[in-house]
Design an enzyme around this catalytic site. Structure first.
Site, PDB file in Angstrom:
ATOM      1  N   GLN A   1       6.360  -8.767   3.458  1.00 57.35           N
ATOM      2  CA  GLN A   1       5.995  -8.340   2.107  1.00 57.35           C
ATOM      3  C   GLN A   1       7.168  -8.490   1.135  1.00 57.35           C
ATOM      4  O   GLN A   1       6.972  -8.829  -0.030  1.00 57.35           O
ATOM      5  CB  GLN A   1       5.494  -6.890   2.158  1.00 57.35           C
ATOM      6  CG  GLN A   1       4.187  -6.761   2.930  1.00 57.35           C
ATOM      7  CD  GLN A   1       3.840  -5.328   3.296  1.00 57.35           C
ATOM      8  OE1 GLN A   1       4.726  -4.474   3.442  1.00 57.35           O
ATOM      9  NE2 GLN A   1       2.560  -5.043   3.445  1.00 57.35           N
TER      10      GLN A   1
ATOM     11  N   SER B   1      10.172   2.595   6.351  1.00 55.11           N
ATOM     12  CA  SER B   1       8.718   2.464   6.429  1.00 55.11           C
ATOM     13  C   SER B   1       8.065   3.790   6.802  1.00 55.11           C
ATOM     14  O   SER B   1       8.711   4.686   7.340  1.00 55.11           O
ATOM     15  CB  SER B   1       8.335   1.403   7.466  1.00 55.11           C
ATOM     16  OG  SER B   1       8.824   0.139   7.099  1.00 55.11           O
TER      17      SER B   1
ATOM     18  N   GLY C   1     -11.332  -1.054  17.821  1.00 56.17           N
ATOM     19  CA  GLY C   1     -11.627  -1.991  18.893  1.00 56.17           C
ATOM     20  C   GLY C   1     -11.143  -3.391  18.579  1.00 56.17           C
ATOM     21  O   GLY C   1     -10.588  -4.088  19.441  1.00 56.17           O
TER      22      GLY C   1
ATOM     23  N   CYS D   1       0.820  -1.214   0.000  1.00 54.70           N
ATOM     24  CA  CYS D   1       0.000   0.000   0.000  1.00 54.70           C
ATOM     25  C   CYS D   1       0.856   1.267   0.000  1.00 54.70           C
ATOM     26  O   CYS D   1       0.400   2.332  -0.416  1.00 54.70           O
ATOM     27  CB  CYS D   1      -0.943   0.001   1.196  1.00 54.70           C
ATOM     28  SG  CYS D   1      -0.103  -0.135   2.789  1.00 54.70           S
TER      29      CYS D   1
ATOM     30  N   GLU E   1       8.246  -0.430  11.620  1.00 54.23           N
ATOM     31  CA  GLU E   1       7.047  -1.238  11.370  1.00 54.23           C
ATOM     32  C   GLU E   1       7.465  -2.525  10.657  1.00 54.23           C
ATOM     33  O   GLU E   1       7.864  -2.512   9.496  1.00 54.23           O
ATOM     34  CB  GLU E   1       6.065  -0.419  10.514  1.00 54.23           C
ATOM     35  CG  GLU E   1       4.653  -0.966  10.496  1.00 54.23           C
ATOM     36  CD  GLU E   1       4.504  -2.180   9.608  1.00 54.23           C
ATOM     37  OE1 GLU E   1       4.188  -3.254  10.158  1.00 54.23           O
ATOM     38  OE2 GLU E   1       4.716  -2.083   8.398  1.00 54.23           O
TER      39      GLU E   1
ATOM     40  N   ALA F   1     -16.821  -2.780  18.414  1.00 46.60           N
ATOM     41  CA  ALA F   1     -16.127  -3.840  17.666  1.00 46.60           C
ATOM     42  C   ALA F   1     -15.736  -3.386  16.265  1.00 46.60           C
ATOM     43  O   ALA F   1     -15.635  -4.201  15.345  1.00 46.60           O
ATOM     44  CB  ALA F   1     -17.007  -5.084  17.593  1.00 46.60           C
ATOM     45  N   GLY F   2     -15.504  -2.075  16.112  1.00 46.27           N
ATOM     46  CA  GLY F   2     -15.021  -1.556  14.831  1.00 46.27           C
ATOM     47  C   GLY F   2     -13.543  -1.867  14.653  1.00 46.27           C
ATOM     48  O   GLY F   2     -12.952  -2.658  15.398  1.00 46.27           O
TER      49      GLY F   2
END
Length: 425
Positions: A120, A109, A194, A50, A114, A190-191
């Site tokens: 990757q 990064s 979370g 990404c 990270e 619970a998104g």
């Protein structure tokens, strides 16, 4: 013998440009096989995430330059309207190796240290190897990068300390309650935030996690994924606040979902047994007045970001150690590259002497006994090795600032009258 790297990343191009150049696995395979089957490259690999799309190419023709490869991928992605060569970086020779070592070590990064990037890079190498696009150079380059990343992880602290809000929350909870496996935890919301917090808790051996969410099916799905299967109805979770040692809130709301009165009553039921509330909501989910209650630890996003900033500062102090490891490995990789450059000359030199030896011995094959011939062969082998020792040692020696590899190779080939080698890489 050159290895070229060109690409876009978070330093050179905005996300809309990176999106236009990114490649799926299918496109990745199509791209690198096209380079090789078209006679443009001996070897090729693409790292596409990404935050970056980077090409690593061993060119098969002098015309295949950094600018050529930039234009090639822009054309491949039909992105001429959006993407310009200025959006790309270019690296060559050992600069390419240094770049991949820095990428694999997570110091290039978006977030310093990270560690996801190493996986990757390994995936990019797997794809290249799968389509036979990773030859001796890219294979050695990647395996050295993996080794560098391992050393950086074990010998420095560049990847230590939380650098995300959800992980910082868990790290803080572990500092206050050292053994999370013994604590009862309530997750409100619970998104994405979370869910990350719950998974980080689970990774720290927390197993007594209860989840509540406005949409109960979402809470149930996360609970099933974690293997807890413990869910509270959103309408009634406040009745159970006193049961929990750690409360994590991550809900999108304008009003406080936990008030000072809620926690005052809960603390009385708990007989002032300590509670941590980790408020990951924006706007805040918990009334700031809660923090004034006895034995209550309330931390919001600002407090957690302060922890993150401190951790990033500590990570940056490790950079000199990381660069030292990279420099050391880069020297070794450069020496290996130089050895690779002289290998055809060494093989030709040895072959020429073997040919001379065999021709001369053949003249005496029927003039002496088999025993005498064996002795002559043994003697000529020893003489040949002694004669070749110094020129081969000179060819393999590291290059100094006053020397260069082509002049050494040319000198040896001229002195020993070797034919020009076939150029493969």
């Amino acid at each position: 013998m050159n290895i070229i790297s060109v690409g876009v990343n978070h330093k050179t191009a905005p996300i809309e440009i990176r999106e236009r150049i990114s490649l799926s696995e299918v496109q990745n395979k199509e791209f690198i096989t096209g380079l090789i089957s078209g006679g443009l490259a001996h070897e090729a690999m693409v790292l596409s995430t990404c935050n970056r799309t980077e090409l690593y190419v061993v060119p098969a023709m002098h015309e295949v330059t950094g600018e050529y490869l930039k234009d090639y991928i822009i054309s491949f992605r039909d992105a001429r309207k959006d993407v310009r060569p200025e959006h790309f970086f270019s690296r060559f020779y050992c600069g390419t190796a240094r770049h991949l070592f820095e990428v694999s070590s997570a110091i290039d990064s978006l977030i310093l240290g990270e560690g996801q990037i190493l996986g990757q890079v390994k995936e990019a190498y797997r794809i290249a190897a799968e389509v036979q696009a990773a030859g001796i150079l890219i294979t050695r380059l990647c395996h050295t990068a993996f080794s560098v990343a391992k050393k950086v992880k074990t010998k420095t602290k560049i990847m230590e300390g939380a650098v995300s809000v959800s992980y910082a929350a868990v790290e803080l909870a572990q500092k206050i309650f050292s053994n999370l496996s013994m604590k009862k935890i309530l997750l409100v919301g619970a998104g994405e935030t979370g869910e990350l917090a719950a998974k980080h808790m689970f990774a720290k051996n927390a197993r007594n996690i209860v989840i509540t969410n406005r949409t109960q099916s979402k809470a149930e799905a996360l609970a099933e994924e974690l293997g807890t299967n413990r869910v509270l109805p959103f309408e009634s979770y406040k009745e159970h606040l006193h049961e929990f040692d750690i409360i994590i809130t991550a809900v999108s709301t304008k009003d406080y979902i936990i008030t000072e009165a809620d926690m005052h009553g809960a603390m009385q039921k708990r007989r002032l047994k300590p509670v941590i509330i980790l408020d990951l909501g924006l706007p805040r989910n918990a009334d700031p007045e809660i923090g004034k209650l006895q034995n209550m630890f309330l931390k919001d996003i600002d407090a957690l970001k302060h922890i993150i900033d401190k951790n990033l500062e500590r990570r940056s102090l490790e950079l000199p150690k990381v660069h030292s490891i990279i420099d050391e490995e880069l020297v070794a990789f450069g020496q290996w590259i130089n050895t690779l450059k002289v290998r055809p000359t060494i093989v030709d030199l040895q072959s020429k002497f073997i040919e001379i030896k065999e021709k001369e011995l053949e003249r005496y094959r029927y003039k002496v006994s088999e025993e005498e011939l064996r002795r002559m062969e043994h003697l000529t082998d020893r003489i040949m090795k002694k004669i070749l020792h110094h020129p081969i040692k000179m060819l393999k020696a590291p290059i100094s600032t006053s020397d260069n590899m082509p002049s050494r190779v040319d000198l040896v080939r001229n002195v020993f009258d070797l034919e020009e080698p076939n150029q493969s890489h």
